[in-house]
Design an enzyme around this catalytic site. Structure first.
Site, PDB file in Angstrom:
ATOM      1  N   SER A 117      28.621  17.209 -33.976  1.00  0.00           N
ATOM      2  CA  SER A 117      27.174  17.072 -34.022  1.00  0.00           C
ATOM      3  C   SER A 117      26.820  15.664 -34.510  1.00  0.00           C
ATOM      4  CB  SER A 117      26.566  18.171 -34.888  1.00  0.00           C
ATOM      5  OG  SER A 117      25.179  18.261 -34.693  1.00  0.00           O
ATOM      6  N   ASP A 171      24.379  24.485 -25.300  1.00  0.00           N
ATOM      7  CA  ASP A 171      23.959  23.866 -26.559  1.00  0.00           C
ATOM      8  C   ASP A 171      22.469  23.520 -26.494  1.00  0.00           C
ATOM      9  OD1 ASP A 171      23.668  22.269 -28.893  1.00  0.00           O
ATOM     10  OD2 ASP A 171      25.777  21.702 -28.782  1.00  0.00           O
ATOM     11  N   HIS A 184      25.697  25.499 -29.990  1.00  0.00           N
ATOM     12  CA  HIS A 184      26.052  24.518 -31.031  1.00  0.00           C
ATOM     13  C   HIS A 184      27.038  25.156 -32.002  1.00  0.00           C
ATOM     14  CE1 HIS A 184      25.200  20.499 -32.364  1.00  0.00           C
ATOM     15  NE2 HIS A 184      24.981  20.894 -33.594  1.00  0.00           N
TER      16      HIS A 184
END
Length: 430
Positions: free
Chosen positions: A293, A378, A407
């Site tokens: 991320s 995502d 995610h």
């Protein structure tokens, strides 16, 4: 069991979000291509199935919407599922990108949601973010300014975290603007020369435990925070910071490229490399960076800025092609130009600053081998934005797509990535 727990921790919350828990009702959206990939102009068909206790749920009321990811849906409807399934014509896309079908069922006052995202020629997605003519000069000067500042490393042994094989320290380094950069350093006790791993964090404000497991296997490891505060304080301190002084840090000073929050962060990652490269226990050649991320973004940024990085492993990189929203498609986290943020940030000076910090423009500089991993579903780091960065990387690269992940990651996914990274380091020249 202990090993599995450690592996899961290394790529967990906020860096790599934990796999979602099972739910009573499952909403499954299936595309008609096994690989979820289509040519532009090719129609996609979605099939929606709703299960309770692994049996088709008949008579459920379902609403669905179809459209480019993160954008207003082009088609939506509410229907009753007579037999628990629904076949849909999803349409197509005329340009490279991702088309998402989201289906939601309400039962007994609770909502259950499923989605699938079809990719249209994702390997041809091009960035929207500007690449400033002086991008390289800007960062060369920033690194020169950093190099003039002493590292001033301060190591505090954490006896309660040390093991039979590993010493664990809280580390503090001098960074730009009279700030500090903190992390957890783990060093094998046995004398010798070792490869090194820098782990950069996902978004948020939190303490860190360090990569002790990797150090036990013969690696120097440094897991850093980015906010210039110690990483061993009580959780309540970080909670208060995240609600107070560090709330919305992702956009702090976006109107000024020299004061934007991430300048200190990006240079702090270079400073961490400075320290690792200076350690007498370092083997002098084998140094990798990894994260997910925000940490995926910082992995690419660090590899682009610093040639001492020889490998990188990045999960769903944020901060990629953030101007996508200004060009009619999804942009990367932190979604600076979407929703309520659009009116505030859609100004020439703020847009200009993003060019100096967008992962896309660092990806252009990555020449070393890298492995990347993400899913099509995502919603935090849209795949359109990640492909925009991945597609411009000139160095050797491999992409592992786990299509239905959002995610988050599967355990098998993180184990594969970790094994690859450690193998590169162990297989490197000593």
């Amino acid at each position: 069991m202990k090993r599995l727990f450690i592996v899961l921790y290394l790529f967990c919350i906020a860096d790599l979000v934990a796999q979602p828990a099972e739910r009573l009702v499952k909403v499954i959206v299936t595309p008609n291509h096994d690989d979820w990939v289509y040519k532009t102009g090719e129609p996609v068909k979605f099939n929606i199935s709703v299960y309770r206790s692994n049996v088709l749920l008949k008579g459920a009321k379902l609403r669905y919407e179809i459209g480019p990811e993160k954008m207003e849906p082009t088609k939506k409807e509410t229907v009753t599922l007579r037999d628990g399934t629904l076949a849909l014509d999803g349409g197509t896309m005329k340009t490279a990108g991702f088309l998402r079908c989201i289906a939601t069922v309400e039962l007994d006052g609770k909502e259950y949601r499923g989605l699938t995202t079809a990719g249209f020629e994702p390997q041809t997605i091009k960035p929207t973010v500007a690449n400033p003519a002086d991008f390289q000069a800007f960062w060369d000067k920033a690194k020169t300014d950093l190099a003039a500042i002493p590292i001033d490393a301060r190591m505090t042994l954490l006896p309660e975290r040390c093991t039979e094989l590993t010493n664990v320290y809280e580390l503090s380094l001098q960074n730009i603007n009279n700030s500090r950069f903190y992390g957890i350093l783990c060093v094998p006790k046995k004398e010798g020369k070792y490869p090194a791993i820098l782990r950069v964090p996902g978004a948020g404000v939190r303490p860190y435990n360090g990569m002790i497991s990797e150090a036990e296997k013969g690696f120097i490891t440094l897991e850093v925070g980015i906010h210039g505060v110690p990483v061993t304080m009580n959780q309540i301190v970080y909670d208060n910071l995240s609600r107070g002084a560090l709330s919305g840090y992702q956009a702090a000073n976006l109107d000024d490229r020299d004061r934007y929050y991430y300048k200190r962060v990006y240079l702090g990652c270079v400073r961490a490399v400075d320290f690792l490269a200076s350690m007498p226990q370092y083997d002098g050649q084998n140094l990798a960076v990894t994260g997910g991320s925000q940490g995926g973004a910082l992995s690419i940024v660090t590899a682009g800025l610093d040639s001492r990085i020889k490998w990188l492993a990045a999960y769903y990189p944020a901060l990629s092609d953030v101007t996508g929203y200004l060009n009619g498609r999804a942009g990367g986290w932190p979604h600076l130009f979407a929703g309520n943020e659009l009116a505030y940030n859609n100004k020439p000076d703020r847009i200009k600053t993003t060019g100096y910090y967008d992962v896309v423009n660092f990806a252009r500089l990555v020449k070393v081998p890298g492995r990347y991993s993400w899913g099509f579903n995502d919603e935090t780091c849209p795949p359109t934005s990640m492909y925009a960065a991945y597609n411009v990387i000139p160095g050797p690269k491999e992409l592992d797509t786990y299509l239905d992940t959002g995610h988050w990651t599967f355990p098998e996914q993180t184990e594969k990535m970790t094994s690859w990274l450690l193998a590169q380091l162990k297989g490197g020249s000593k």
